[in-house]
Design a protein around this motif. Structure first.
Motif, short mmCIF file in Angstrom:
data_model
loop_
_atom_site.label_atom_id
_atom_site.label_comp_id
_atom_site.label_asym_id
_atom_site.label_seq_id
_atom_site.Cartn_x
_atom_site.Cartn_y
_atom_site.Cartn_z
N ALA A 76 0.52 -1.18 0.33
CA ALA A 76 0.30 0.12 0.00
C ALA A 76 0.45 1.53 0.29
O ALA A 76 0.48 2.35 -0.82
CB ALA A 76 -0.97 -0.02 0.92
N GLY A 77 1.49 1.78 0.62
CA GLY A 77 2.49 2.41 0.55
C GLY A 77 3.83 2.88 -0.20
O GLY A 77 3.87 3.68 -1.39
N LEU A 78 4.22 1.30 -1.04
CA LEU A 78 4.98 1.49 -1.42
C LEU A 78 3.94 1.64 -3.57
O LEU A 78 4.56 3.19 -4.66
CB LEU A 78 5.80 0.19 -2.43
CG LEU A 78 6.39 0.07 -1.66
CD1 LEU A 78 6.98 -1.87 -1.61
CD2 LEU A 78 7.67 0.63 -2.01
N GLY A 79 2.09 1.46 -2.99
CA GLY A 79 2.03 1.76 -3.82
C GLY A 79 1.46 3.94 -4.32
O GLY A 79 1.13 4.74 -5.51
N HIS A 80 1.49 4.39 -2.97
CA HIS A 80 0.44 5.51 -2.74
C HIS A 80 1.95 6.56 -3.63
O HIS A 80 1.77 7.59 -4.10
CB HIS A 80 1.06 5.86 -1.36
CG HIS A 80 0.35 7.23 -1.15
ND1 HIS A 80 1.50 8.19 -0.78
CD2 HIS A 80 -0.43 7.46 -1.51
CE1 HIS A 80 0.82 9.01 -0.55
NE2 HIS A 80 -0.52 9.16 -1.76
N ARG A 81 3.06 5.45 -3.50
CA ARG A 81 4.13 6.48 -3.74
C ARG A 81 4.71 6.62 -5.39
O ARG A 81 4.69 7.33 -5.61
CB ARG A 81 5.93 5.71 -3.36
CG ARG A 81 6.84 6.84 -3.07
CD ARG A 81 8.43 5.81 -2.51
NE ARG A 81 8.91 5.14 -3.45
CZ ARG A 81 9.71 4.24 -2.42
NH1 ARG A 81 10.59 4.88 -1.40
NH2 ARG A 81 9.70 3.28 -2.95
N ALA A 82 4.56 5.06 -5.71
CA ALA A 82 3.95 5.08 -6.93
C ALA A 82 3.07 6.20 -8.12
O ALA A 82 3.69 6.82 -9.39
CB ALA A 82 3.66 3.30 -7.68
N GLU A 83 2.17 6.46 -6.82
CA GLU A 83 1.10 7.37 -7.51
C GLU A 83 1.08 8.66 -8.30
O GLU A 83 0.75 9.08 -8.21
CB GLU A 83 0.06 6.51 -7.41
CG GLU A 83 -0.79 5.13 -7.40
CD GLU A 83 -2.63 5.07 -7.28
OE1 GLU A 83 -2.95 6.47 -7.21
OE2 GLU A 83 -2.72 4.49 -7.58
N ALA A 84 2.47 9.26 -6.55
CA ALA A 84 2.31 10.14 -6.14
C ALA A 84 3.79 10.75 -7.87
O ALA A 84 3.17 11.69 -7.58
CB ALA A 84 2.62 10.59 -5.11
N GLY A 85 4.30 9.40 -7.53
CA GLY A 85 5.16 9.99 -8.27
C GLY A 85 4.61 10.17 -10.22
O GLY A 85 5.49 10.84 -11.43
N LEU A 86 3.04 10.70 -10.36
CA LEU A 86 2.72 10.56 -11.78
C LEU A 86 2.15 11.57 -11.94
O LEU A 86 1.57 12.58 -12.56
CB LEU A 86 1.86 9.30 -11.80
CG LEU A 86 1.92 8.07 -11.94
CD1 LEU A 86 1.13 6.75 -12.12
CD2 LEU A 86 2.55 7.70 -13.56
N GLY A 87 2.31 12.60 -11.18
CA GLY A 87 1.99 14.09 -10.83
C GLY A 87 2.72 14.98 -12.51
O GLY A 87 3.05 15.22 -13.25
N ALA A 88 1.59 15.52 -12.92
CA ALA A 88 1.26 16.08 -14.25
C ALA A 88 2.50 17.09 -14.21
O ALA A 88 2.34 17.86 -13.40
CB ALA A 88 0.05 16.65 -15.04
N PRO A 89 3.29 16.89 -15.70
CA PRO A 89 3.76 18.60 -15.76
C PRO A 89 3.04 19.67 -15.69
O PRO A 89 1.64 19.91 -16.55
CB PRO A 89 4.91 18.13 -17.19
CG PRO A 89 3.88 17.18 -18.68
CD PRO A 89 2.39 16.15 -16.66
N ALA A 90 3.53 20.85 -15.44
CA ALA A 90 2.67 21.45 -16.72
C ALA A 90 3.03 22.02 -17.71
O ALA A 90 4.45 21.27 -18.14
CB ALA A 90 3.95 22.79 -15.71
N PRO A 91 2.14 22.13 -18.74
CA PRO A 91 1.97 22.95 -20.43
C PRO A 91 2.75 23.85 -20.53
O PRO A 91 3.14 24.84 -19.69
CB PRO A 91 0.91 22.44 -20.35
CG PRO A 91 -0.55 22.95 -19.61
CD PRO A 91 0.83 22.39 -18.25
N GLY A 92 4.34 23.60 -21.38
CA GLY A 92 4.51 24.51 -22.27
C GLY A 92 5.43 24.09 -22.81
O GLY A 92 5.17 22.95 -23.87
N PRO A 93 6.37 24.35 -23.60
CA PRO A 93 7.72 23.94 -24.59
C PRO A 93 8.42 22.71 -24.05
O PRO A 93 8.20 22.77 -23.02
CB PRO A 93 8.54 25.12 -24.63
CG PRO A 93 7.77 26.09 -24.45
CD PRO A 93 7.09 25.89 -23.32
#
Length: 609
Positions: A80-97
């Motif tokens: 559960a802890g590893l799954g949360h850490r993995a999903e937390a690393g999927l934060g979307a980037p800011a749009p741009g060049p």
């Protein structure tokens, strides 16, 4: 067939050169190992923000105290802890060049607008989409190679759940792509091997050439919509995805060398072969499962500890999910694990409940076990499972194994020797592929329909009663009655297809009319459906032939796909007024229709009305 079936359990008897078996001690039972694997999967799916040290300490304490129940709990908390850490690393980037050198982590795939591929940049993964000249450069590259990309990065589309198991956090729309270098040494070696096999396969005609890549490497590039739907409609798609059987065949090919080595050298060589094959096949989820099982199997053999296939599967799944918690969201991983579990648990009881020669009973039992096990994953997601799959697998799977066992070494020699020798080397390969392709094409035309959730529940319950009745010696009438219920449930989809309605709309803007044995399809004025979508929709609607197709300038690819599957009679242009009668249907085409006609300027009625 999976690695669980092909990698035998280690022999518990003493073996020369192996250390003696350690004394028995309190350990996880087979049920405990399965529960641990389930706990790892459930914890990864839950993905709660738990500190990793809680699960880690619980697991270590369980190992020290030899408490199996505590180990299962610790695995759940850690996952559960590893799954949360993995999903937390999927934060979307800011749009741009976007500008930078990226590393391909998947082979490019063709799309209607160009090419796409997953890449790694700055420790994160993105999906690159390219058109025009950039698509050409991307399409010629392979996984592991590095490219210089200029474009724009954006967030992934809402609800793009398919990107999660791929660790993709955003999309890059490329304006220009330039080749940077060939990547790291292992990737260069793997790509040279793939290109060697592709060069050797050039002597084969289509569709054998594109199918060869699917059988041996899991590469579906170049496969037409007709071929894809043939294999999907016949339940043979798994043959075009590298899986446990491929790993097992490769280990068989390597066995003349590995069997000559000592235990430790054999362990290292087997690990090397499995890792190399996983690299060549791009670490697909099914290959990860099979490779992990092979690694666990050779390790327990070296350690002198007997382990069954069920225990090996449980340990492999637990390790993979703890390493990559996002795997639990991969449909391919779910199907691979379910098929392996089904074969391990159900194949022997089903074989015991069947009658006939042992070879036939065993093959049929493995097929049925795998189909039953993957059904809970397939049916809710894809709308059904082809009934004909059971029979198609019996005919195709034994021959499909020859494509790898013969085609892989033959492909290497053909790539080295050139077309003259390669044509003869690949003759058995092409014959085997043609057999499987013909089986898929023939089975796809059999109107048996697909099992829905309702029929699936009936089949599972009645099938379980039949197996239990055979094993426990229940009255023969109960056993035969349960089997009859299974047969009726499997025939139900075919019966429902025969009672088709007069009018249906299998796709938006596409109208299907049937009466008196005749079939008329009217394509709307909007864009014609893709060949793949049309084949799937008409197949699921129970179309057996197309007597009349009304379409304005239908694309040649669509016509070719329809004629591949069905007999297509007359094709009418809706821009020309005409009135025809086909079987039990009367068709009037009016280029200037009055308002309210759902199918544009085409009116279809039952003849005689």
């Amino acid at each position: 067939m999976t690695t669980a079936a092909l990698v035998p359990a280690p022999d518990p008897r003493p073996h020369p050169g192996l250390p003696p078996a350690l004394p028995a001690r309190r350990a996880l039972s087979e049920v405990g190992v399965v529960l641990m694997a389930a706990a790892a999967c459930l914890g990864s799916w839950w993905a709660a923000p738990l500190p990793l040290w809680i699960g880690g300490c619980a697991g270590l304490a369980a190992l020290a105290a030899r408490r199996p129940a505590m180990l299962v709990l610790g695995t759940f908390l850690l996952a559960a802890g590893l799954g949360h850490r993995a999903e937390a690393g999927l934060g979307a980037p800011a749009p741009g060049p976007f500008e930078g050198v990226v590393t391909l982590v998947s082979d490019p795939r063709e799309t209607p607008w160009g090419s796409r591929a997953d890449v790694s940049f700055g420790g994160k993964r993105y999906e690159v989409q390219a058109g025009g000249g950039a698509a050409g450069t991307l399409g010629l590259s392979l996984a592991g190679e590095r490219l210089l990309v200029h474009g724009r990065v954006s967030r992934p589309p809402p609800g793009a759940a398919w990107l999660k198991p791929r660790h993709v956090i955003g999309r890059v729309t490329a304006d220009t792509i330039e080749r940077h270098d060939a990547g790291a040494a292992p990737w260069r070696a793997a790509n040279r091997f793939r290109r060697l096999l592709q060069r050797g396969a050039e002597v084969m005609d289509e569709p054998a050439r594109s199918l060869y890549g699917g059988f041996v490497l899991g590469d579906d590039s170049g496969q037409t919509a007709e071929i894809v739907d043939d294999f999907r409609a016949s339940g043979l798609t798994h043959l075009l995805v590298v899986s446990g059987s491929n790993v097992a065949y490769v280990l068989v090919l390597a066995s003349p060398l590995t069997n000559r080595l000592g235990p430790r050298a054999r362990w290292a060589a087997t690990f090397g072969v499995v890792a190399a094959f996983a690299l060549v096949t791009r670490f697909e989820p099914s290959i990860l499962r099979a490779s992990a099982m092979a690694a666990v199997a050779v390790t327990v053999t070296l350690a002198g500890r007997p382990a069954t296939s069920l225990r090996i599967l449980g340990l492999a799944v637990t390790a993979l999910v703890l390493i990559d918690p996002l795997l639990v969201h991969s449909v391919a991983f779910q199907l691979s694990v379910a098929a392996s579990l089904g074969i391990v648990l159900l194949s022997r009881p089903i074989a015991a409940a069947l009658a006939g020669p042992a070879v036939v009973r065993s093959a049929l039992a493995v097929t049925l076990a795998a189909q039953v096990a993957v059904a809970p994953v397939l049916v809710p997601r894809f709308g059904g499972m082809p009934v004909v799959a059971v029979f198609a697998n019996l005919v195709a799977v034994p021959v499909a194994g020859l494509v790898t066992t013969w085609g892989l070494p033959a492909g290497v020699l053909a790539g080295l020797a050139g077309p003259g020798v390669g044509r003869w080397l690949h003759l058995p390969t092409e014959l085997a592929i043609d057999w499987v392709a013909a089986t898929a094409s023939t089975a796809a035309r059999v109107p048996l329909g697909e099992v829905s959730v309702r029929e699936l529940l009936v089949v599972v319950l009645a099938g379980a009663a039949a197996v239990l009745g055979s094993l426990r010696g229940w009255a023969p009438a109960i056993h035969r009655g349960a089997l009859m219920v299974v047969v009726v449930a499997l025939l139900a989809p075919a019966v429902s297809l025969r009672s088709a309605p007069f009018h249906a709309e299998p796709l938006a803007g596409v109208h299907l009319y049937r009466s008196g044995g005749a079939t008329v399809i009217v394509l709307g004025a909007q864009r014609s459906p893709s060949p793949g979508r049309a084949l799937e929709a008409f197949r699921r609607a129970g179309v057996r032939r197309i007597d009349l197709l009304v379409a304005a300038d239908p694309p040649p690819r669509l016509l070719r796909a329809l004629r591949h599957r069905w007999s297509v009679g007359q094709v009418l242009d809706p821009l020309k007024p005409v009135e025809v009668t086909v079987g039990g249907l009367r068709v009037e085409v009016d280029p200037w229709p009055s308002a309210g006609l759902s199918s544009g300027g085409v009116v279809v009625t039952a003849a005689g009305r």
